[in-house]
Scaffold this motif. Structure first.
Motif, PDB file in Angstrom:
ATOM      1  N   HIS A  68       4.254  80.475  27.218  1.00 27.62           N
ATOM      2  CA  HIS A  68       5.541  79.782  27.283  1.00 27.62           C
ATOM      3  C   HIS A  68       5.963  79.422  28.701  1.00 27.62           C
ATOM      4  CE1 HIS A  68       5.876  80.526  23.037  1.00 27.62           C
ATOM      5  NE2 HIS A  68       7.106  80.046  22.995  1.00 27.62           N
ATOM      6  N   HIS A 109      -0.721  79.146  19.221  1.00 29.71           N
ATOM      7  CA  HIS A 109      -1.143  78.791  17.855  1.00 29.71           C
ATOM      8  C   HIS A 109      -2.419  77.962  17.850  1.00 29.71           C
ATOM      9  CE1 HIS A 109       2.662  80.477  17.043  1.00 29.71           C
ATOM     10  NE2 HIS A 109       3.281  79.538  17.729  1.00 29.71           N
ATOM     11  N   HIS A 130       6.283  79.620  14.899  1.00 29.62           N
ATOM     12  CA  HIS A 130       5.229  78.682  14.500  1.00 29.62           C
ATOM     13  C   HIS A 130       3.892  79.347  14.195  1.00 29.62           C
ATOM     14  CE1 HIS A 130       8.244  75.928  16.224  1.00 29.62           C
ATOM     15  NE2 HIS A 130       7.937  75.285  15.125  1.00 29.62           N
ATOM     16  N   SER A 304       2.522  70.317  22.937  1.00 27.88           N
ATOM     17  CA  SER A 304       2.941  71.425  22.062  1.00 27.88           C
ATOM     18  C   SER A 304       1.915  71.785  20.996  1.00 27.88           C
ATOM     19  CB  SER A 304       4.278  71.137  21.365  1.00 27.88           C
ATOM     20  OG  SER A 304       4.097  70.416  20.179  1.00 27.88           O
ATOM     21  N   CYS A 305       2.237  72.842  20.244  1.00 24.83           N
ATOM     22  CA  CYS A 305       1.355  73.282  19.164  1.00 24.83           C
ATOM     23  C   CYS A 305       1.305  72.267  18.035  1.00 24.83           C
ATOM     24  CB  CYS A 305       1.782  74.658  18.640  1.00 24.83           C
ATOM     25  SG  CYS A 305       3.516  74.803  18.225  1.00 24.83           S
ATOM     26  N   CYS A 368       3.257  75.693  26.909  1.00 24.08           N
ATOM     27  CA  CYS A 368       4.319  75.147  26.056  1.00 24.08           C
ATOM     28  C   CYS A 368       5.156  74.114  26.807  1.00 24.08           C
ATOM     29  CB  CYS A 368       5.237  76.265  25.579  1.00 24.08           C
ATOM     30  SG  CYS A 368       4.432  77.439  24.494  1.00 24.08           S
ATOM     31  N   CYS A 371       8.455  71.786  25.681  1.00 21.80           N
ATOM     32  CA  CYS A 371       8.713  71.852  24.244  1.00 21.80           C
ATOM     33  C   CYS A 371       9.961  72.665  23.955  1.00 21.80           C
ATOM     34  CB  CYS A 371       7.511  72.453  23.536  1.00 21.80           C
ATOM     35  SG  CYS A 371       7.796  72.778  21.799  1.00 21.80           S
ATOM     36  N   LEU A 372      10.175  73.723  24.739  1.00 19.04           N
ATOM     37  CA  LEU A 372      11.381  74.532  24.517  1.00 19.04           C
ATOM     38  C   LEU A 372      12.207  74.635  25.785  1.00 19.04           C
ATOM     39  CD1 LEU A 372      10.755  78.386  24.266  1.00 19.04           C
ATOM     40  CD2 LEU A 372       9.317  76.770  25.496  1.00 19.04           C
ATOM     41  N   ASN A 393       8.138  69.838  17.768  1.00 14.13           N
ATOM     42  CA  ASN A 393       8.574  70.145  16.406  1.00 14.13           C
ATOM     43  C   ASN A 393      10.068  70.375  16.237  1.00 14.13           C
ATOM     44  OD1 ASN A 393       8.773  72.719  17.621  1.00 14.13           O
ATOM     45  ND2 ASN A 393       6.639  73.116  17.091  1.00 14.13           N
TER      46      ASN A 393
HETATM   47  S1  SF4 Z   1       6.812  75.251  19.408  1.00 10.12           S
HETATM   48 FE1  SF4 Z   1       6.618  74.716  21.543  1.00 10.12          FE
HETATM   49  S2  SF4 Z   1       7.310  76.557  22.584  1.00 10.12           S
HETATM   50 FE2  SF4 Z   1       6.819  77.170  20.509  1.00 10.12          FE
HETATM   51  S3  SF4 Z   1       4.662  77.828  20.603  1.00 10.12           S
HETATM   52 FE3  SF4 Z   1       4.697  75.650  20.033  1.00 10.12          FE
HETATM   53  S4  SF4 Z   1       4.439  74.626  21.996  1.00 10.12           S
HETATM   54 FE4  SF4 Z   1       5.085  76.678  22.453  1.00 10.12          FE
END
Ligand code: SF4
Lengths: 432, 193
Positions: A68, A109, A130, A304-305, A368, A371-372, A393
């Protein structure tokens, strides 16, 4: 008595012949995954509850993937990595993917799949919502909090309530401009952000059977955005091929019984699907791209994932190749493996990385990232009133950093097409 | 926290789908939850991600925690559907507890938030039978009575039913999954044995 795939996996891990939705049961974990945000508090609770010297339930089943807040000067974030590193050293954990070296992976992930931790019939718990992504492999995978994770770390067990299963059947041939992301945005828009609360979302039908493993991961990744407990796709030959190439560990494939009971069944005709977005500020705020195609954007984000896997960048490159972006465009490979593939895969004599850079996009390091949102110095994070179109997402207020920014969620095709025009754009305008 | 049967306090009212990024924005997840000083930050930033117009309904623009403080004057949150959706971060119920919240009352919860609230023993996630948002103003004094299964608005004198906690009440009563597992003999009595 008949059961669904999820019920069968849960029964097998509870040592029971049969389970029914609504029952609370204790099950054994095959894998416990944590990362740098939730790992340190999990470790704190583990030590407090089991004692400073306590041993983990099975060091081969604990997987720690920092992803993260990796590339930041924030001292608290860096301290979190130190805590993980120290714990892995203390317990001699073989499956710690440390930052700053050969072992570093990136987004958990995607890394779990790459490293062979996604296996049909297994139970995977992760301290990340996730974690449901791994349902793509016919695994029972769900997100949990720190206290639950600490409990598993000490005992290898957790209570779960057996979920009802909702079936989503996508039949037919998926048009070439439609990506798994469009389909899941459509479904979440149809059922709402709590439309699958406490339930399993299972994806089936000829459209899903034809999907790559990465596409199936995209579907399962976002079940949590409808409140789902887990997603699942029945494992098949494609799943086995993927898994066998990455691990020798045993696995078990379960199928739904013919007369298994579902909460509900939803049918989609693949040919009728259309490129979709989720408008600010909720993943179920759906619109077709056509409906919003004049909306201006100021930024595009691919990562992102959900949308930072290799195939997501292949799609983006198809559109960005030889073109110039009109807005700030951020590219973040999910993992170091995706990053390596971007450097080594050539399109018309150029690496994919070069294709993105030549188009004027900025490429970040695998993690990440924005993404967050994250610490102020995070790559691609919003700080003001940006209007971002993103392959991620979630588009809750402030999710990508600034509370006054707006985020549209879309497929890599749609994000790439929009990056070229500065407004939300149907990818068919750029696809042959 | 083990369960009290009656919780009295001022209410803070929120809308639908309050997600964990609104409860505690991701930028703040870096603080230690164990360090007694640092954990106060979670109280300070609790609910700081809620857009100001929706913060403290019906008027809005009411900060949950006053600037520079880490404890809120509101002990009960009344919200609409799907409270706590989004990420699995246990920092969310923890932040609310640190700010002084003892119970949330909403018609439905996102699954992981609900589990975390119960298993971590942070607060009581009570389920109302309908959204109670129209019947409360931020600042009203309320009594949540878990035996009688009601919540009463002292300003209006009206009471509203609350669902039975069901099977999880054993865990809530015990104060979380660890104390529950110890009580039921699944875990040894003490740490470091
Ligand atoms: S949603 Fe975004 S912050 Fe969460 S694991 Fe996936 S890439 Fe990382």
């Amino acid at each position: 008595m008949s059961m669904t795939i999820t019920e069968k996996i849960l029964a097998a891990h509870a040592g029971l012949k049969h389970v029914s939705p609504g029952e609370n049961i204790w099950i054994d974990a095959d894998v416990l995954m944590t990362h740098d945000v939730c790992g340190p508090p999990t470790i704190g609770i583990f030590k407090k509850e089991f004692g400073e010297k306590a041993q983990v339930f099975d060091k081969n089943k604990v997987v720690i993937i920092p992803d993260h807040y990796i590339f930041t000067k924030d001292m608290h974030a860096n301290r979190n990595i130190d805590i993980l590193r120290e714990f892995a050293r203390e317990h001699n954990l073989p499956n710690y993917y440390d930052v700053g070296g050969e072992r570093y992976k990136g987004v958990c992930h995607v890394a779990l799949a790459e490293e062979g931790w996604c296996r049909p019939g297994d139970v995977l718990f992760g301290t990340d919502s996730h974690t449901c992504t791994a349902g793509a492999f016919g695994q029972f995978a769900t997100g949990i909090g720190n206290t639950d994770a600490a409990f598993i770390l000490g005992t290898g067990k957790l209570w779960v309530k057996v979920p009802e299963t909702m079936q989503f059947i996508i039949d037919g041939k998926i048009p070439p401009h439609i990506m798994a992301k469009d389909i899941i945005l459509q479904i979440i828009g149809d059922i709402g952000v709590d439309g699958a609360s406490y339930r399993t979302m299972e994806f089936a039908g000829s459209g899903v059977e034809a999907m790559t493993m990465e596409d199936r991961m995209t579907l399962c990744n976002m079940v949590i955005e409808a409140g789902g407990k887990n997603g699942v796709v029945a494992a098949d030959a494609k799943t086995e091929e993927f898994v066998k190439a990455r691990t020798n560990a045993p696995y078990k494939i379960y199928q739904n019984d013919m007369d298994a009971k579902y909460h509900s069944t939803w049918y989609y005709k693949a040919e009728e699907l259309t490129p979709m977005v989720a408008k600010p500020h909720s993943p179920d705020n759906k619109a077709s791209v056509r409906e919003v195609q004049t909306e201006k954007i100021t930024r595009a984000y691919i990562g992102s994932c959900t949308g930072g896997k290799f195939s997501d960048f292949v799609a983006a490159a198809e559109i960005l190749k030889g073109q110039q972006v009109a807005v700030d465009t951020f590219i973040v490979p999910a993992t170091t493996e995706v990053d390596r593939l971007l450097r080594t895969t050539m399109i018309d004599g150029k690496s994919m990385m070069q294709v993105f850079e030549d188009a004027g996009a900025q490429v970040g390091k695998p993690s990440c990232a924005a993404c967050l949102g994250g610490p102020a110095d995070t790559f691609g994070r919003t700080h003001g009133e940006e209007i971002c179109i993103s392959t991620t997402n979630r588009n809750f207020p402030g999710r990508m950093g600034s509370k006054s920014s707006q985020v549209y969620l879309a497929s890599p095709y749609t994000v790439a097409a929009s990056a070229l025009t500065g407004k939300i754009t149907d990818p068919r305008e750029f696809l042959g | 926290m083990t369960m009290q049967n009656k919780i009295t306090g001022r209410v803070y009212v929120l809308g639908d789908d309050i997600d964990t990024d609104q409860i505690i924005p991701a930028a703040h997840l870096v603080y230690s939850l164990e360090d007694p000083e640092e954990r106060k930050k979670y109280g300070e930033y609790a609910l700081s991600g809620v857009p100001t117009a929706q913060a403290g309904l019906p008027e809005g623009n009411i900060p949950f925690v006053k600037n520079g403080e880490h404890e809120s004057e509101y002990a009960i949150i009344i919200a609409a559907k799907n409270f706590g959706c989004g990420s699995s971060r246990e920092h969310a119920p923890a932040a609310l507890e640190i700010a002084g919240v003892e119970a949330v009352i909403a018609p439905t919860y996102a699954r992981i938030f609900y589990r975390n609230a119960v298993d971590g023993g942070f607060l009581i996630p009570a389920e109302s039978q309908q959204s109670l948002v129209p019947f409360f103003h931020t600042g009203d004094e309320a009594v949540l009575d878990l035996d009688a299964k009601t919540v009463t608005n002292k300003r209006t004198g009206e009471s509203y039913p609350i669902n039975d906690l069901g099977q999880v009440s054993n865990i809530i009563d015990a104060g979380g999954i660890f104390s529950y597992a110890r009580k039921s003999g699944m875990l040894k009595e003490t740490a470091d044995a």
